[in-house]
Structures are given as C-alpha cells and as structure tokens.
Design a protein around this motif. Structure first.
Motif, PDB file in Angstrom:
ATOM      1  N   ALA A  37     -75.088  21.136  28.611  1.00 20.55           N
ATOM      2  CA  ALA A  37     -74.823  22.470  29.141  1.00 20.55           C
ATOM      3  C   ALA A  37     -75.095  23.515  28.064  1.00 20.55           C
ATOM      4  O   ALA A  37     -74.504  24.588  28.051  1.00 20.55           O
ATOM      5  CB  ALA A  37     -73.385  22.556  29.644  1.00 20.55           C
ATOM      6  N   GLY A  38     -75.988  23.180  27.151  1.00 15.64           N
ATOM      7  CA  GLY A  38     -76.369  24.102  26.074  1.00 15.64           C
ATOM      8  C   GLY A  38     -76.044  23.516  24.719  1.00 15.64           C
ATOM      9  O   GLY A  38     -74.873  23.266  24.426  1.00 15.64           O
ATOM     10  N   ASP A  39     -77.079  23.250  23.899  1.00 17.78           N
ATOM     11  CA  ASP A  39     -76.828  22.799  22.520  1.00 17.78           C
ATOM     12  C   ASP A  39     -77.428  23.811  21.556  1.00 17.78           C
ATOM     13  O   ASP A  39     -78.607  23.760  21.213  1.00 17.78           O
ATOM     14  CB  ASP A  39     -77.333  21.364  22.272  1.00 17.78           C
ATOM     15  N   GLY A  40     -76.612  24.746  21.130  1.00 19.26           N
ATOM     16  CA  GLY A  40     -77.068  25.800  20.232  1.00 19.26           C
ATOM     17  C   GLY A  40     -78.232  26.556  20.849  1.00 19.26           C
ATOM     18  O   GLY A  40     -78.216  26.873  22.035  1.00 19.26           O
ATOM     19  N   ALA A  41     -79.250  26.812  20.034  1.00 19.89           N
ATOM     20  CA  ALA A  41     -80.417  27.542  20.536  1.00 19.89           C
ATOM     21  C   ALA A  41     -81.440  26.598  21.145  1.00 19.89           C
ATOM     22  O   ALA A  41     -82.542  26.992  21.479  1.00 19.89           O
ATOM     23  CB  ALA A  41     -81.065  28.326  19.400  1.00 19.89           C
ATOM     24  N   ASN A  42     -81.089  25.322  21.296  1.00 25.25           N
ATOM     25  CA  ASN A  42     -82.093  24.337  21.723  1.00 25.25           C
ATOM     26  C   ASN A  42     -82.334  24.311  23.226  1.00 25.25           C
ATOM     27  O   ASN A  42     -83.261  24.952  23.696  1.00 25.25           O
ATOM     28  CB  ASN A  42     -81.720  22.956  21.165  1.00 25.25           C
ATOM     29  N   GLN A  43     -81.543  23.595  23.979  1.00 27.27           N
ATOM     30  CA  GLN A  43     -81.862  23.351  25.389  1.00 27.27           C
ATOM     31  C   GLN A  43     -80.683  23.687  26.294  1.00 27.27           C
ATOM     32  O   GLN A  43     -79.523  23.607  25.875  1.00 27.27           O
ATOM     33  CB  GLN A  43     -82.224  21.867  25.595  1.00 27.27           C
ATOM     34  N   VAL A  90     -70.093  16.546  30.702  1.00 26.04           N
ATOM     35  CA  VAL A  90     -70.861  17.793  30.638  1.00 26.04           C
ATOM     36  C   VAL A  90     -70.473  18.450  29.325  1.00 26.04           C
ATOM     37  O   VAL A  90     -69.281  18.657  29.066  1.00 26.04           O
ATOM     38  CB  VAL A  90     -70.522  18.723  31.817  1.00 26.04           C
ATOM     39  N   MET A  91     -71.443  18.735  28.478  1.00 30.85           N
ATOM     40  CA  MET A  91     -71.093  19.199  27.138  1.00 30.85           C
ATOM     41  C   MET A  91     -71.866  20.444  26.727  1.00 30.85           C
ATOM     42  O   MET A  91     -73.074  20.529  26.907  1.00 30.85           O
ATOM     43  CB  MET A  91     -71.376  18.084  26.123  1.00 30.85           C
ATOM     44  N   ARG A  92     -71.153  21.413  26.172  1.00 35.72           N
ATOM     45  CA  ARG A  92     -71.799  22.516  25.452  1.00 35.72           C
ATOM     46  C   ARG A  92     -71.318  22.450  24.014  1.00 35.72           C
ATOM     47  O   ARG A  92     -70.114  22.291  23.756  1.00 35.72           O
ATOM     48  CB  ARG A  92     -71.458  23.870  26.050  1.00 35.72           C
ATOM     49  N   HIS A  93     -72.266  22.590  23.084  1.00 40.76           N
ATOM     50  CA  HIS A  93     -71.926  22.436  21.676  1.00 40.76           C
ATOM     51  C   HIS A  93     -72.833  23.343  20.858  1.00 40.76           C
ATOM     52  O   HIS A  93     -74.019  23.464  21.160  1.00 40.76           O
ATOM     53  CB  HIS A  93     -72.127  20.958  21.285  1.00 40.76           C
ATOM     54  N   PRO A  94     -72.316  23.990  19.822  1.00 39.44           N
ATOM     55  CA  PRO A  94     -73.161  24.921  19.061  1.00 39.44           C
ATOM     56  C   PRO A  94     -74.224  24.251  18.185  1.00 39.44           C
ATOM     57  O   PRO A  94     -75.182  24.906  17.772  1.00 39.44           O
ATOM     58  CB  PRO A  94     -72.157  25.686  18.182  1.00 39.44           C
ATOM     59  N   ILE A  95     -74.078  22.948  17.916  1.00 40.04           N
ATOM     60  CA  ILE A  95     -75.025  22.271  17.023  1.00 40.04           C
ATOM     61  C   ILE A  95     -76.224  21.749  17.826  1.00 40.04           C
ATOM     62  O   ILE A  95     -76.050  21.077  18.842  1.00 40.04           O
ATOM     63  CB  ILE A  95     -74.333  21.088  16.298  1.00 40.04           C
ATOM     64  N   ILE A 141     -61.776  17.067  34.003  1.00 38.91           N
ATOM     65  CA  ILE A 141     -60.905  17.121  32.834  1.00 38.91           C
ATOM     66  C   ILE A 141     -61.705  17.768  31.701  1.00 38.91           C
ATOM     67  O   ILE A 141     -62.928  17.870  31.807  1.00 38.91           O
ATOM     68  CB  ILE A 141     -60.421  15.714  32.386  1.00 38.91           C
ATOM     69  N   GLY A 142     -61.044  18.195  30.632  1.00 39.90           N
ATOM     70  CA  GLY A 142     -61.843  18.732  29.533  1.00 39.90           C
ATOM     71  C   GLY A 142     -61.148  19.836  28.776  1.00 39.90           C
ATOM     72  O   GLY A 142     -59.947  20.069  28.948  1.00 39.90           O
ATOM     73  N   PHE A 143     -61.906  20.484  27.914  1.00 40.25           N
ATOM     74  CA  PHE A 143     -61.366  21.610  27.154  1.00 40.25           C
ATOM     75  C   PHE A 143     -62.377  22.734  27.147  1.00 40.25           C
ATOM     76  O   PHE A 143     -63.566  22.527  27.374  1.00 40.25           O
ATOM     77  CB  PHE A 143     -60.970  21.187  25.733  1.00 40.25           C
ATOM     78  N   THR A 201     -65.615  18.048  31.164  1.00 41.83           N
ATOM     79  CA  THR A 201     -66.373  19.206  30.687  1.00 41.83           C
ATOM     80  C   THR A 201     -65.899  19.526  29.278  1.00 41.83           C
ATOM     81  O   THR A 201     -64.779  20.000  29.076  1.00 41.83           O
ATOM     82  CB  THR A 201     -66.193  20.434  31.611  1.00 41.83           C
ATOM     83  N   LEU A 202     -66.746  19.207  28.304  1.00 40.56           N
ATOM     84  CA  LEU A 202     -66.408  19.418  26.898  1.00 40.56           C
ATOM     85  C   LEU A 202     -67.125  20.671  26.409  1.00 40.56           C
ATOM     86  O   LEU A 202     -68.327  20.641  26.151  1.00 40.56           O
ATOM     87  CB  LEU A 202     -66.835  18.209  26.062  1.00 40.56           C
ATOM     88  N   PHE A 203     -66.392  21.762  26.312  1.00 38.64           N
ATOM     89  CA  PHE A 203     -67.000  23.019  25.869  1.00 38.64           C
ATOM     90  C   PHE A 203     -66.524  23.338  24.456  1.00 38.64           C
ATOM     91  O   PHE A 203     -65.439  23.872  24.261  1.00 38.64           O
ATOM     92  CB  PHE A 203     -66.732  24.138  26.881  1.00 38.64           C
ATOM     93  N   PHE A 204     -67.366  22.948  23.490  1.00 39.26           N
ATOM     94  CA  PHE A 204     -67.055  23.175  22.080  1.00 39.26           C
ATOM     95  C   PHE A 204     -67.239  24.630  21.707  1.00 39.26           C
ATOM     96  O   PHE A 204     -66.879  25.047  20.627  1.00 39.26           O
ATOM     97  CB  PHE A 204     -67.927  22.285  21.194  1.00 39.26           C
TER      98      PHE A 204
END
Lengths: 302, 155
Positions: A122-128, A99-104, A68-70, A43-46
């Motif tokens: 798991a969310g890319d900025g305002a997109n999906q 599983v990734m959330r990223h602001p870009i 695992i993840g941050f 789970t990569l939560f940027f």
C-alpha cells in the motif's frame, strides 16, 4: 500470477490487470458480498495514510472480512525497536493477508518474501503503490470505455510523484500519448522519457497547462509541494501556474475526466468540483471496488 | 617458491595445477579475494599486487593451486575486475584461457546506493538485475532503483 503478493504493478501482466479491472466492475455492481467471511486482513500502516487505509478497510468490511492492524508505527512494537522481519513473521500468524504501507523503499518486496500469506503493497516510500495505479486504470477504463489510444495530460510534480510514474509505466502497455505539464524543477525524469522513446510512444513537455488540456482524454493532477523547491522564490513563481479552474475547461473534450490521487490542496480550484469532468471523488470510490477485486484475486477467491 | 625462469615467468607458471587470475586492478585485489571466498579455503594461494601492466596501470594476480572455478562463480568478480583473465593450468601448461563477463543477476556482492532502501536498514541479502553491462547498471530487486558504476560499492 507469479506470486500471490502484489508489490509492484510490474508483477501483473496485461491480462491479469484486465481481469482485476473486470472484477472491480462486478464489485461496483454488487459491492456487499460475504466472500471474506472468516478471513482476517492485517493492515500495517507504518506511516499514516487516511485514504488508502480506509479504502482497504472498507473493501474488507463490505466483503464480510475482519481487519486488524495499526495506523502508525508509534502504536506498534516497531517503536520498541522490532525489525520488519520480526513484525511480519508475527503478524503472518494472525492474518490471511497483509496490507502494508512503510516509508522504507523495497520493504514490501522484503515482507512478501518473509510472509507466507499474500502481501499487498500500500506504498513503500517513493517506490511503488500498485493499488493506486490499478484504481487509476479502473477509473480511466470506466470513463473512457477503453485504455487504447488515449491522451493523458499529467500535471504538477512529475519528478517525485510516485503515482504518475506508475501510471505512466502501466499506460505505456497501451498506445497512449502523454502531455507532461510541470515546472522546470519538477519535470518528468529522463528515465521515464527514455522508456517511452524506446516504446515509440509520443509525449510532449510544456510548462503551459492551457495549451494542452483541450487534447486530453484524462487530466491527471498532482500536488506541487513547497518543500520540493530548493528556492522558495521559484515556488512562489510557479505555484499558480498549475492550478485548474472551471473556466479553463470550456474547450476540453466532452468525455474528458480530471483525476487526482488526493489529497488536493489548491491545485484544483473548488469551482471545478461541480463540473461533470471532475472525477476525483468517484476515483476514490473506485478504489474500494478495485481493492475488493485485488484482495479476492490474491486470495484465490474469485 | 623458486623458479629457474625469470621473475616475470614465475608469476604465471609456478603452479602445477590450478587457476591463475590475471589483470585484476590492484585496487580491487582484496575484493576479488573476498568475493571468491579465497580467504576461507585451504588451497595454496599466492598473489602479487601493484605489478606493472602494459594495459592496466597497476595490476594484481592470484594463483590458486588445485582449484578450478565454474563460470557462475568467476563471473561474480566481473563487477570489480571486468578485464580479469583466467588461465587454467594443468602440468604447468595453460590449457585454457577464459575471460569474465558480467552476469544477469548480482546477489550478495553489491550495496544498493539508495539510502532509503530496505537493504540498508535490515539484514537483507542484496539482489540486483543487471540492466546494463557496460557501463554496469544494477536495478535493485527491492527498491527498484538503479545503482550505476560510479556509485557501485562492494559489500
């Protein structure tokens, strides 16, 4: 599936959506299984997100997998200037799924093209944020028995709200009618109204919540954020116009349910929580079953 | 290159074999050259720009000796030269005329207008689906936002 990743709700056709929702119902009956034994999910939560991350981690743990993840970019090598490309290539070696959330915006699609393991956005900025949409659909299906011929009343920030846009697009696959209740500054963008026009689906716009909620099968509440207003006076004027109180629900349909992607601030008064029509906390629980279904589907385990 | 014809004739008929691309807006000539990779090939090329045109204001023209283009290649210039016309030349004769059309997908040409798009942060080849051809509107493969004609920038 076109790909084994889930980046956008449009990656799924209607049959695939229904299959995931059906599987979610099976996990609801039997949420603890050993399907993911020996599997590692990264789970990569940027950017931070309590609910989505915990819901994913709960889903994996209940199925016997490891996580695992941050939880924010400052505790990862990103803070040292690593590119997303390098982070994904590296983590790809450690995990069976990302599983990734990223602001870009678009970062999840990009990651899915780099990774050889499935990527869940798991969310890319305002997109999906497709897993939110699927859990919303699951909540609607579960409470209404069908996704056909429903009236959905969307309330609050309809301009920037990623979840309402995705839900609108998803529900437009069925014969849905919509009511949009928003202040002038936060109205549903034209491109979505045009989309419904082209499909011949009915919608109405109003600034008066009380005038439309009695027709609703689902009221989908969202937060009206102060920072969205260019003029603070405008915010002060409208901030209480989009708040739901228990006394407003007396004339609503018996089976109507209130959804909210959470976190809420003041847009649903706490006196609503005790009403049977309040469904937002169950909705959050449904997120675990839906994500179990998504993970197993993408890994080809169900 | 000298010709016995008048200068207007010289512009379109001076190659024996190859392609003449006419009706390029003068302002986008160098973008067309770059998109077609003409700065990297060894063929003889002549071009003229800021030429008077009855229909386009100032136009540019490129003559490439010994070179023919596939439709897929030539359509890549449709974003910057939508009215371009191709004359295919053999033995000094125009044997075929072609027009360009906007393709269904655009790769590695346009920039996404969304400042929060991943393509503007990392080295990612831009990709768009063409959702409208006239006026041009491109949907980013990554961030899913629309870049319209007004905000269109060529990389």
């Amino acid at each position: 599936m076109k790909t084994r990743s889930l980046v956008s709700i449009d990656d799924l056709n209607t049959a695939e959506i229904m299959k995931i929702l059906k599987l979610a119902a099976e996990f609801e009956k039997n949420p603890v299984q050993d399907i993911l034994h020996g599997k590692v999910v990264a789970t990569l939560f940027f950017e931070p997100s309590t609910r989505t991350r915990l819901s994913f981690e709960s889903a994996v743990n209940k199925l016997g997998g490891k996580v695992i993840g941050f939880t924010d970019a400052s505790s990862s090598s990103v803070s040292k200037g690593e590119t997303l490309n390098d982070t994904i290539r590296t983590v790809n070696n450690y995990a069976d799924m990302i599983v990734m959330r990223h602001p870009i915006e678009g970062s999840a699609r990009y990651a899915s093209e780099i990774a050889t393991v499935p990527v869940i956005n798991a969310g890319d900025g305002a997109n999906q944020h497709p897993t939110q949409t699927l859990l919303d659909l699951y909540s609607i299906l579960k409470t209404q028995g069908s996704l056909d011929h429903l009236n959905i009343c969307m309330v609050g920030d309809l301009k920037y709200g990623r979840t309402v846009h995705s839900l609108l697009m998803a529900m437009s696959r069925w014969s849905t009618s919509f009511n949009f209740v928003a202040p002038e500054e936060l109205k549903m963008p034209d491109e979505y109204k045009l989309y419904l026009d082209n499909l011949g689906l009915e919608y109405h716009e109003t600034a008066d919540l009380a005038s439309v909620i009695d027709n609703a099968d689902i009221i989908y509440m969202t937060r009206v954020q102060r920072e969205r207003f260019s003029d603070p006076m405008e915010y002060e004027k409208v901030k209480n116009a989009y708040v739901l109180y228990d006394h407003m629900l007396s004339g609503t349909k018996p089976g109507m349910k209130i959804l909210h992607p959470l976190p809420r601030v003041n847009e649903i008064n706490p006196d609503v929580d005790a009403n049977d029509k309040a469904y937002y906390f169950e909705q959050a629980l449904n997120g675990v079953y839906t994500r179990q279904a998504i993970i197993c589907t993408l890994l080809g385990l169900k | 290159m000298k010709s016995t014809n008048d200068p207007k004739q010289l512009l379109v008929s001076a190659i024996e074999t190859g392609t003449v691309i006419d009706h390029i807006p003068a302002s986008t000539l160098f973008k067309v050259i770059k998109i077609l990779g003409l700065d990297r090939i060894r063929n003889q090329i002549t071009f003229g720009t800021n030429l008077d045109s009855r229909t386009d204001g100032k136009k540019a023209i490129i003559k490439i000796a010994g070179k023919f283009f596939e439709d897929d290649d030539i359509n890549r210039i449709a974003l910057v030269a939508p009215n371009a016309k191709l004359n295919i030349i053999k033995d000094y004769q125009v044997i075929e005329k072609r027009v360009v059309s906007v393709p269904d997908t655009i790769t590695a040409i346009a920039k996404c207008m969304n400042p929060k798009c991943i393509t503007n942060f990392e080295k990612v080849t831009t990709r768009f689906r063409v959702v409208s051809k006239k006026p041009v509107a491109l949907k980013c493969h990554y961030c899913e936002k629309i870049t319209d004609q007004e905000r269109l920038e060529i990389i």
